[in-house]
Design a protein around this motif. Structure first.
Motif, PDB file in Angstrom:
ATOM      1  N   PRO A  22       0.836  -1.198   0.000  1.00  0.00           N
ATOM      2  CA  PRO A  22       0.000   0.000   0.000  1.00  0.00           C
ATOM      3  C   PRO A  22       0.873   1.251   0.000  1.00  0.00           C
ATOM      4  O   PRO A  22       1.964   1.246   0.569  1.00  0.00           O
ATOM      5  CB  PRO A  22      -0.808  -0.111   1.297  1.00  0.00           C
ATOM      6  CG  PRO A  22      -0.001  -1.001   2.164  1.00  0.00           C
ATOM      7  CD  PRO A  22       0.739  -1.936   1.235  1.00  0.00           C
ATOM      8  N   PRO A  23       0.374   2.295  -0.639  1.00  0.00           N
ATOM      9  CA  PRO A  23       1.184   3.516  -0.653  1.00  0.00           C
ATOM     10  C   PRO A  23       1.315   4.091   0.750  1.00  0.00           C
ATOM     11  O   PRO A  23       0.363   4.107   1.521  1.00  0.00           O
ATOM     12  CB  PRO A  23       0.389   4.454  -1.553  1.00  0.00           C
ATOM     13  CG  PRO A  23      -1.000   3.931  -1.538  1.00  0.00           C
ATOM     14  CD  PRO A  23      -0.883   2.445  -1.324  1.00  0.00           C
ATOM     15  N   GLY A  24       2.486   4.530   1.103  1.00  0.00           N
ATOM     16  CA  GLY A  24       2.731   5.090   2.428  1.00  0.00           C
ATOM     17  C   GLY A  24       2.138   6.485   2.548  1.00  0.00           C
ATOM     18  O   GLY A  24       2.014   7.212   1.571  1.00  0.00           O
ATOM     19  N   LYS A  25       1.747   6.849   3.775  1.00  0.00           N
ATOM     20  CA  LYS A  25       1.221   8.188   3.999  1.00  0.00           C
ATOM     21  C   LYS A  25       2.361   9.185   3.940  1.00  0.00           C
ATOM     22  O   LYS A  25       3.464   8.912   4.387  1.00  0.00           O
ATOM     23  CB  LYS A  25       0.543   8.285   5.372  1.00  0.00           C
ATOM     24  CG  LYS A  25      -0.817   7.666   5.421  1.00  0.00           C
ATOM     25  CD  LYS A  25      -1.456   8.010   6.745  1.00  0.00           C
ATOM     26  CE  LYS A  25      -2.878   7.537   6.789  1.00  0.00           C
ATOM     27  NZ  LYS A  25      -3.535   7.906   8.027  1.00  0.00           N
ATOM     28  N   SER A  26       2.064  10.315   3.414  1.00  0.00           N
ATOM     29  CA  SER A  26       3.088  11.353   3.384  1.00  0.00           C
ATOM     30  C   SER A  26       3.232  11.979   4.764  1.00  0.00           C
ATOM     31  O   SER A  26       2.354  11.871   5.612  1.00  0.00           O
ATOM     32  CB  SER A  26       2.711  12.428   2.363  1.00  0.00           C
ATOM     33  OG  SER A  26       1.567  13.115   2.802  1.00  0.00           O
ATOM     34  N   GLY A  27       4.328  12.636   4.998  1.00  0.00           N
ATOM     35  CA  GLY A  27       4.568  13.290   6.281  1.00  0.00           C
ATOM     36  C   GLY A  27       3.570  14.399   6.540  1.00  0.00           C
ATOM     37  O   GLY A  27       3.209  14.676   7.683  1.00  0.00           O
ATOM     38  N   VAL A  28       3.076  15.031   5.459  1.00  0.00           N
ATOM     39  CA  VAL A  28       2.117  16.122   5.608  1.00  0.00           C
ATOM     40  C   VAL A  28       0.792  15.589   6.148  1.00  0.00           C
ATOM     41  O   VAL A  28       0.187  16.186   7.039  1.00  0.00           O
ATOM     42  CB  VAL A  28       1.916  16.839   4.251  1.00  0.00           C
ATOM     43  CG1 VAL A  28       0.840  17.896   4.359  1.00  0.00           C
ATOM     44  CG2 VAL A  28       3.212  17.434   3.754  1.00  0.00           C
ATOM     45  N   GLY A  29       0.347  14.465   5.660  1.00  0.00           N
ATOM     46  CA  GLY A  29      -0.911  13.882   6.135  1.00  0.00           C
ATOM     47  C   GLY A  29      -0.855  13.513   7.603  1.00  0.00           C
ATOM     48  O   GLY A  29      -1.802  13.719   8.351  1.00  0.00           O
ATOM     49  N   LYS A  30       0.268  12.968   8.025  1.00  0.00           N
ATOM     50  CA  LYS A  30       0.434  12.618   9.438  1.00  0.00           C
ATOM     51  C   LYS A  30       0.451  13.868  10.303  1.00  0.00           C
ATOM     52  O   LYS A  30      -0.139  13.893  11.380  1.00  0.00           O
ATOM     53  CB  LYS A  30       1.725  11.830   9.642  1.00  0.00           C
ATOM     54  CG  LYS A  30       1.672  10.416   9.104  1.00  0.00           C
ATOM     55  CD  LYS A  30       2.971   9.700   9.384  1.00  0.00           C
ATOM     56  CE  LYS A  30       2.967   8.305   8.810  1.00  0.00           C
ATOM     57  NZ  LYS A  30       4.230   7.612   9.052  1.00  0.00           N
ATOM     58  N   ALA A  31       1.114  14.908   9.831  1.00  0.00           N
ATOM     59  CA  ALA A  31       1.195  16.149  10.606  1.00  0.00           C
ATOM     60  C   ALA A  31      -0.182  16.774  10.769  1.00  0.00           C
ATOM     61  O   ALA A  31      -0.535  17.251  11.855  1.00  0.00           O
ATOM     62  CB  ALA A  31       2.154  17.127   9.925  1.00  0.00           C
ATOM     63  N   ILE A  32      -0.970  16.761   9.710  1.00  0.00           N
ATOM     64  CA  ILE A  32      -2.328  17.321   9.795  1.00  0.00           C
ATOM     65  C   ILE A  32      -3.182  16.486  10.743  1.00  0.00           C
ATOM     66  O   ILE A  32      -3.934  17.027  11.556  1.00  0.00           O
ATOM     67  CB  ILE A  32      -2.963  17.405   8.390  1.00  0.00           C
ATOM     68  CG1 ILE A  32      -2.241  18.461   7.558  1.00  0.00           C
ATOM     69  CG2 ILE A  32      -4.449  17.714   8.480  1.00  0.00           C
ATOM     70  CD1 ILE A  32      -2.672  18.516   6.120  1.00  0.00           C
ATOM     71  N   GLY A  33      -3.053  15.171  10.675  1.00  0.00           N
ATOM     72  CA  GLY A  33      -3.809  14.289  11.569  1.00  0.00           C
ATOM     73  C   GLY A  33      -3.470  14.515  13.025  1.00  0.00           C
ATOM     74  O   GLY A  33      -4.341  14.620  13.884  1.00  0.00           O
ATOM     75  N   PHE A  34      -2.176  14.619  13.327  1.00  0.00           N
ATOM     76  CA  PHE A  34      -1.763  14.868  14.708  1.00  0.00           C
ATOM     77  C   PHE A  34      -2.152  16.273  15.144  1.00  0.00           C
ATOM     78  O   PHE A  34      -2.455  16.507  16.306  1.00  0.00           O
ATOM     79  CB  PHE A  34      -0.256  14.658  14.876  1.00  0.00           C
ATOM     80  CG  PHE A  34       0.136  13.207  14.924  1.00  0.00           C
ATOM     81  CD1 PHE A  34      -0.452  12.348  15.835  1.00  0.00           C
ATOM     82  CD2 PHE A  34       1.086  12.708  14.064  1.00  0.00           C
ATOM     83  CE1 PHE A  34      -0.092  11.006  15.891  1.00  0.00           C
ATOM     84  CE2 PHE A  34       1.444  11.370  14.107  1.00  0.00           C
ATOM     85  CZ  PHE A  34       0.858  10.523  15.016  1.00  0.00           C
ATOM     86  N   GLY A  35      -2.163  17.212  14.215  1.00  0.00           N
ATOM     87  CA  GLY A  35      -2.567  18.580  14.535  1.00  0.00           C
ATOM     88  C   GLY A  35      -4.027  18.646  14.934  1.00  0.00           C
ATOM     89  O   GLY A  35      -4.395  19.299  15.913  1.00  0.00           O
TER      90      GLY A  35
END
Length: 70
Positions: A22-35
């Protein structure tokens, strides 16, 4: 001189194929989720502190005493 190219390899149904990763999540998506999670947690903490500090008041503080009848 003739060049010899091998025939293209065809898929054999007997050989197991590895599933596509599966395609890995980008760092931006993780940052928005944690935000977003951080904002929700912040509101919960603020609500808990406000409840703890403001919840100990007198129950009848807003009522006027009834006049006594003679």
């Amino acid at each position: 001189m003739a060049q010899h190219h091998p025939a293209p390899r065809q898929w054999d149904p007997g050989t197991p194929q590895q599933p596509a990763s599966p395609p890995g999540k980008s760092g931006v998506g993780k940052a928005i989720g944690f935000g977003c999670l951080g904002v929700v947690v912040l509101f919960v903490v603020i609500g808990a502190v406000a409840t703890a500090l403001g919840g100990g008041g007198d129950q009848g503080a807003g009522r006027r005493p009834r006049p006594r009848s003679r």
